[in-house]
Design a protein around this motif. Structure first.
Motif, mmCIF file in Angstrom:
data_model
loop_
_atom_site.group_PDB
_atom_site.id
_atom_site.type_symbol
_atom_site.label_atom_id
_atom_site.label_comp_id
_atom_site.label_asym_id
_atom_site.label_seq_id
_atom_site.Cartn_x
_atom_site.Cartn_y
_atom_site.Cartn_z
ATOM 1 N N GLN A 1 -17.419 2.724 7.178
ATOM 2 C CA GLN A 1 -17.190 1.283 7.261
ATOM 3 C C GLN A 1 -18.415 0.455 6.853
ATOM 4 O OE1 GLN A 1 -15.536 3.565 10.092
ATOM 5 N NE2 GLN A 1 -15.465 1.825 11.460
ATOM 6 N N VAL A 2 -19.529 1.121 6.612
ATOM 7 C CA VAL A 2 -20.745 0.430 6.183
ATOM 8 C C VAL A 2 -21.018 0.706 4.705
ATOM 9 C CG1 VAL A 2 -23.230 0.157 6.553
ATOM 10 C CG2 VAL A 2 -21.710 0.536 8.510
ATOM 11 N N THR A 3 -21.221 1.983 4.385
ATOM 12 C CA THR A 3 -21.355 2.378 2.974
ATOM 13 C C THR A 3 -20.450 3.580 2.755
ATOM 14 O OG1 THR A 3 -23.267 3.756 3.551
ATOM 15 C CG2 THR A 3 -23.724 1.552 2.697
ATOM 16 N N ALA B 1 2.086 3.089 13.090
ATOM 17 C CA ALA B 1 3.530 2.937 13.233
ATOM 18 C C ALA B 1 3.877 1.606 13.898
ATOM 19 C CB ALA B 1 4.098 4.101 14.042
ATOM 20 N N ARG B 2 3.130 1.231 14.909
ATOM 21 C CA ARG B 2 3.393 -0.043 15.566
ATOM 22 C C ARG B 2 3.094 -1.216 14.643
ATOM 23 N NH1 ARG B 2 1.082 1.198 21.736
ATOM 24 N NH2 ARG B 2 3.071 2.017 22.540
ATOM 25 N N ALA B 3 2.026 -1.113 13.882
ATOM 26 C CA ALA B 3 1.694 -2.190 12.943
ATOM 27 C C ALA B 3 2.752 -2.315 11.859
ATOM 28 C CB ALA B 3 0.323 -1.934 12.324
ATOM 29 N N ALA B 4 3.262 -1.179 11.389
ATOM 30 C CA ALA B 4 4.233 -1.192 10.297
ATOM 31 C C ALA B 4 5.612 -1.650 10.733
ATOM 32 C CB ALA B 4 4.325 0.205 9.675
ATOM 33 N N THR B 5 5.990 -1.354 11.984
ATOM 34 C CA THR B 5 7.335 -1.674 12.449
ATOM 35 C C THR B 5 7.386 -2.914 13.335
ATOM 36 O OG1 THR B 5 7.139 -0.295 14.428
ATOM 37 C CG2 THR B 5 7.967 0.769 12.415
ATOM 38 N N ASP C 1 -0.940 0.801 4.849
ATOM 39 C CA ASP C 1 -1.612 -0.474 4.617
ATOM 40 C C ASP C 1 -1.179 -1.560 5.600
ATOM 41 O OD1 ASP C 1 -3.338 0.188 2.567
ATOM 42 O OD2 ASP C 1 -1.847 -0.134 0.996
ATOM 43 N N ALA C 2 -0.396 -1.181 6.634
ATOM 44 C CA ALA C 2 0.112 -2.194 7.564
ATOM 45 C C ALA C 2 -0.963 -2.752 8.473
ATOM 46 C CB ALA C 2 1.246 -1.604 8.399
ATOM 47 N N ALA C 3 -1.955 -1.930 8.839
ATOM 48 C CA ALA C 3 -3.009 -2.401 9.742
ATOM 49 C C ALA C 3 -3.963 -3.341 9.006
ATOM 50 C CB ALA C 3 -3.781 -1.213 10.308
ATOM 51 N N GLY D 1 -10.367 -3.384 9.307
ATOM 52 C CA GLY D 1 -11.163 -3.287 10.520
ATOM 53 C C GLY D 1 -10.379 -2.815 11.724
ATOM 54 N N GLY D 2 -9.053 -2.759 11.612
ATOM 55 C CA GLY D 2 -8.231 -2.319 12.728
ATOM 56 C C GLY D 2 -8.245 -0.822 12.945
#
Length: 424
Positions: free
Chosen positions: A79-81, A122-126, A287-289, A292-293
Motif C-alpha cells: 500500500q506504500v510502494t 461479498a458484502r461490498a459487492a452485494t 473491485d467492489a470495495a 483502502g478498504g
C-alpha cells in the motif's frame, strides 16, 4: 545442549496454553518429507505443517527464489510502494482461476484473513450482510471466521458473542446420516426461519472439509448451491485454503465438481512454507470495495510472493497434479488393504481426491460407528517416527498430508510406520 523435554518446560512457562501443539517434538531441521528434532531423531512428515508443504520442506527452487528476493528487499508494504512479484503472482493466479471470465487477486497473510476479506468483498459487492457456512467447516480463528467455523470446541468456547448474521447448514456426510437432500432442506428452512435469501451475501464452503474430516463436498450439493446462488444473487465462495495447489490432483478442489465459484480463498501451500494467502475472484466483484478498504501491512509479502511464484513453477515442472493422483492411489490401496485385516485396529471410510486422503477409526470391523481416538493413533505413530494429524467431527479421522514431492520409497516407509501404529 537442549532437548525436547527442556524446550517443553520453557514453552509451558513462556507460551499460553491457548495455542496447543499436537506433539512434544521440537524441530531442528527439515528436508522435503523428513524432519529431525533437536535430539537428532528423524520423522517422516505426513502432516506438512497442516497442508502447507505440498512442495515439501525447503524445495531448492523455492529457497533460491526466496534468497534472490532477500537480496533485493524484504518489505515495502504494497500500500506504500508496490512491487512486481505481487503483480506477477496475481496475474498467474488469475490465469488459473477456476471460473470463466476476467479475474483479480488480492493477497493477505493467513487463511483466516483471506476468508474474512472474501466476506468483506461479498458484502461490498452485494450490499447484503448474511453469510451461510456449513457444520464441521473450519475457516479460521478471527471473530468473523470463528463465527463461520462449524465447530464449538475448541474454537468458540469462551469467545462469544460472535458476529451476527452468520448461519450454518448441516454438511452432508451420508455415513453419519446426513444426505445432500437433508442439507438442501435445511437451507430452505433457514431461508424461511432465519434470513431471507435476498439478505444473504455469500455461501461459503470448503471443497473438501479439513477439520471436519476430509469429506469432499458432493457434486450434487455444489451444483445445487450454484443454482441457488444464481437464483437469489448470492455469491458462492470456495474455501480452498487446505485443498488448493495440487493436493487433490487438481489445482483447486472445487474443480472436481465442475462448479464455478465467484470467489476463491487460498493460503497454506500457496507459498511453500512462507505466510501468504489471497482471494481470487471475478474482476467486477473484486473491485467492489473502496480503495483502502482492503489490505494489510504485511499482506502480500514480497518474500512470500517470490516463494509462491516458484511454487507454481514446481507444480507445473514436476507435474505435481498427476503425482498427487499417483501417490494417492498408492496410499489408498495400502489403507484399503489394512481395512480388511484382523490384526490392526478397525478402520473404514478410506477416501479422498488425489493426495487429500482420510480414513476413520471405527468401533468394529465392517462398521461405521466412529471411534474418537485418532489423536491417540497419531501419538502412537509419532513413537514410530511418523508425524500424523487427526480431525473429524468425532475425533475419528486420520488425515494424510505428505508432500507431493515425497518419493515412493519414503511414502511406503511412512505407511509401514502407520501400519505399525495400527497393530493391535
Amino acid at each position: 545442549m537442549t532437548d525436547n523435554a527442556r524446550l517443553l518446560d520453557r514453552r509451558t512457562a513462556a507460551v499460553p496454553r491457548g495455542v496447543s501443539t499436537a506433539t512434544a517434538v521440537y524441530i531442528d531441521r527439515a528436508e522435503n518429507a523428513e524432519i529431525w528434532d533437536v535430539e537428532g531423531r528423524r520423522y517422516i512428515d505426513f502432516a506438512g505443517g497442516i497442508a502447507v508443504l505440498n512442495t515439501g520442506h525447503r524445495h531448492p527452487k523455492v529457497m533460491a527464489a526466496v534468497q534472490d528476493q532477500l537480496n533485493r528487499f524484504t518489505h515495502a508494504c504494497f500500500q506504500v510502494t508496490a512491487y512486481e512479484p505481487y503483480v506477477e503472482l496475481a496475474e498467474r493466479l488469475n490465469a488459473l482461476a477456476p471460473f470463466a471470465g476476467p479475474a483479480k487477486t488480492i493477497f493477505f497473510t493467513t487463511g483466516a484473513e483471506a476468508v474474512e476479506n472474501a466476506v468483506k468483498i461479498a458484502r461490498a459487492a452485494t450490499g447484503r450482510p448474511g453469510v451461510i457456512a456449513f457444520t464441521g467447516g473450519f475457516h479460521g480463528r478471527t471473530m468473523m471466521t470463528m463465527a463461520m467455523t462449524g465447530k464449538v470446541l475448541p474454537y468458540k468456547r469462551k469467545f462469544g458473542p460472535l458476529p451476527a448474521e452468520t448461519f450454518h447448514v448441516p454438511f452432508p456426510i451420508e455415513a453419519y446420516g446426513v444426505t445432500v437432500e437433508d442439507s438442501l432442506r435445511a437451507l430452505e428452512f433457514l431461508f424461511k426461519a432465519d434470513i431471507e435469501p435476498d439478505r444473504v451475501a455469500a455461501i461459503v464452503i470448503e471443497s473438501v472439509q479439513g477439520e471436519g474430516g476430509f469429506h469432499a463436498a458432493p457434486t450434487a450439493l455444489m451444483q445445487a448451491l450454484r443454482s441457488i446462488c444464481d437464483k437469489h444473487g448470492i455469491l458462492l465462495i470456495a474455501d480452498e485454503v487446505q485443498a488448493g495447489f495440487g493436493r487433490t490432483g487438481k489445482m483447486f478442489g472445487v474443480q472436481h465438481s465442475g462448479v464455478e465459484p465467484d470467489l476463491v480463498t487460498v493460503a497454506k501451500s500457496l507459498a511453500g512454507g512462507f505466510p501468504l494467502s489471497g482471494v481470487i475472484g471475478r474482476a467486477a466483484l473484486m473491485d467492489a470495495a473502496e480503495p483502502g478498504g482492503l489490505g494489510g501491512t504485511y499482506a502480500g509479502s514480497p518474500v512470500a510472493c517470490a516463494a509462491a511464484l516458484a511454487v507454481l513453477d514446481v507444480i507445473a515442472e514436476e507435474k505435481l497434479l498427476e503425482r498427487a493422483d499417483a501417490l494417492g492411489a498408492r496410499a489408498k490401496a495400502r489403507l484399503e488393504a489394512l481395512a480388511q485385516r484382523n490384526d490392526v485396529q478397525p478402520i473404514a471410510g478410506v477416501r479422498g481426491h488425489g493426495s487429500m486422503i482420510g480414513f476413520d477409526l471405527v468401533q468394529s470391523r465392517g462398521g461405521r460407528e466412529p471411534r474418537g481416538e485418532a489423536g491417540k493413533l497419531a501419538a502412537k505413530a509419532l513413537e514410530h517416527g511418523l508425524l500424523l494429524l487427526s480431525c473429524g467431527i468425532h475425533g475419528e479421522t486420520v488425515r494424510l498430508l505428505y508432500p507431493l514431492t515425497i518419493s515412493e520409497a519414503l511414502l511406503d516407509e511412512g505407511l509401514d510406520k502407520l501400519e505399525a501404529a495400527l497393530k493391535v
